[in-house]
Motif scaffolding. Structure first.
Motif: not given
Length: 145
Positions: A124-134
């Motif tokens: 995964p890409k960290g920023a994309a994970v955080l965005e999806a879980l925001d």
């Protein structure tokens, strides 16, 4: 001349397959509907006070699994309400089967109640994970009436 066409065909097919795999790596997809209870190792990994637990499904000789761990561990350490757990399913394939995991690494995000929030196939890409879980990490309080 036929040999040249065969080599060209193999190169084109190989390039297309490589591009397809690259495009799918790290893709975040919607959660799957649970067909049955969570496997015991996964249920044990969830903590009631943690809004999101990332359960990384790995195997012993999986090189991308090490890269995934290198992305998710620091992400969880610096993100309030996020926890990372890695499960090696080399000797327990029934866990991967119960979760519908077909490749490693696959990372599943769970709520404290065991509801699957999303899944990520590949590194995964960290920023994309955080965005999806925001929305799960920072829930918006309901408006007062």
């Amino acid at each position: 001349m036929i040999g040249v066409w065969v080599v060209l065909g193999v190169l084109v097919a190989g390039t297309a397959a490589g591009l397809l795999l690259r495009a799918r790596n790290g893709r975040i997809s919607a959660a799957r509907k649970p067909e049955r209870e969570l496997p015991e190792p996964v249920a044990r990994a969830l903590e009631p006070g943690t809004p999101v637990t990332l359960v990384q499904i790995s195997t012993t000789f999986c090189a991308p699994c090490r890269h995934t761990r290198a992305v998710l561990e620091p992400l969880a350490e610096r993100t309030e309400g996020l926890r990372h757990v890695e499960l090696d399913v080399t000797d327990q394939p029934e866990v991967a089967q119960a979760l519908g995991v077909l490749r490693t690494p696959t990372t599943l995000a769970f709520s404290p109640s065991g509801t699957e929030l999303l899944r990520i196939s590949g590194v995964p890409k960290g920023a994309a994970v955080l965005e999806a879980l925001d929305e799960h990490l920072h829930p918006v309080p309901e408006q007062s009436k």
